[in-house]
Design an enzyme around this catalytic site. Structure first.
Site, PDB file in Angstrom:
ATOM      1  N   ASP A  59       0.775  -1.140   0.047  1.00 24.30           N
ATOM      2  CA  ASP A  59      -0.032  -0.065   0.111  1.00 24.30           C
ATOM      3  C   ASP A  59       0.751   1.124   0.044  1.00 24.30           C
ATOM      4  OD1 ASP A  59      -2.639  -1.630  -0.046  1.00 24.30           O
ATOM      5  OD2 ASP A  59      -2.459  -1.348   2.294  1.00 24.30           O
ATOM      6  N   LYS A  98      -4.745  -4.598  -7.442  1.00 25.71           N
ATOM      7  CA  LYS A  98      -5.194  -3.895  -6.469  1.00 25.71           C
ATOM      8  C   LYS A  98      -6.314  -3.495  -6.875  1.00 25.71           C
ATOM      9  CE  LYS A  98      -2.604  -5.879  -3.323  1.00 25.71           C
ATOM     10  NZ  LYS A  98      -3.307  -6.659  -2.382  1.00 25.71           N
ATOM     11  N   ARG A 116      -2.019  -0.560  -9.944  1.00 25.43           N
ATOM     12  CA  ARG A 116      -1.205   0.958  -9.355  1.00 25.43           C
ATOM     13  C   ARG A 116       0.111   1.271 -10.024  1.00 25.43           C
ATOM     14  NH1 ARG A 116      -1.964  -0.901  -3.119  1.00 25.43           N
ATOM     15  NH2 ARG A 116      -4.235  -0.539  -3.013  1.00 25.43           N
ATOM     16  N   ARG A 151      -4.770   5.752  -2.059  1.00 23.54           N
ATOM     17  CA  ARG A 151      -3.270   5.674  -2.122  1.00 23.54           C
ATOM     18  C   ARG A 151      -2.768   6.625  -3.396  1.00 23.54           C
ATOM     19  NH1 ARG A 151      -5.728   1.348  -1.398  1.00 23.54           N
ATOM     20  NH2 ARG A 151      -5.631   0.226   0.617  1.00 23.54           N
TER      21      ARG A 151
END
Length: 133
Positions: free
Chosen positions: A9, A36, A40, A87
């Protein structure tokens, strides 16, 4: 590579930190980032590109060119998409603090999922931040 799952994360903001660091940062073994809330790796690659951060994406990671020794990182600013991933939104906001120009984050309100006071706290640090609606 065996430590990648422990920081899965944190990688979006680590990519931003790498761009501020001296030298080159190489991340490998991080293909889990692709599965995810968003891919990402791809989303951060797009965001880094939009902000003028030199990098190369691989199938399992990224190589990020940091700034030269003693030179503070300054990015161009730009428009980045968070893809609803809090995030990503927070990492791009942090990168925007180093930007010469304005940084606009699409779906910046995604940070409310994990850190509702994020933008307020950035303002407390004297960051020039416009709060999302």
């Amino acid at each position: 590579e065996h430590l990648v799952p422990l920081a899965i994360d944190e990688f979006p903001v680590l990519f931003v930190a790498a761009a501020c660091a001296d030298g080159e940062t190489v991340v490998t073994g991080a293909e889990e980032l692709r599965v995810k809330e968003s891919d990402r790796l791809a989303v951060m690659s797009d965001g880094l590109k939009a902000l003028g951060i030199t990098h190369t994406m691989q199938h399992d990671g990224m190589t990020i060119a940091g700034r030269g020794a003693g030179v503070q990182a300054v990015f161009s600013g730009g428009e980045v998409a968070s893809h609803g991933d809090h995030r990503i939104a927070m990492a791009c906001a942090v990168a925007g603090l180093q930007a010469d120009g304005e940084t606009i984050i699409e779906d910046a309100g995604a940070v409310n999922k994990s850190y509702p006071g994020f933008y307020h706290d950035l303002k407390l640090l004297n960051a020039n931040v416009s709060l999302p609606e």
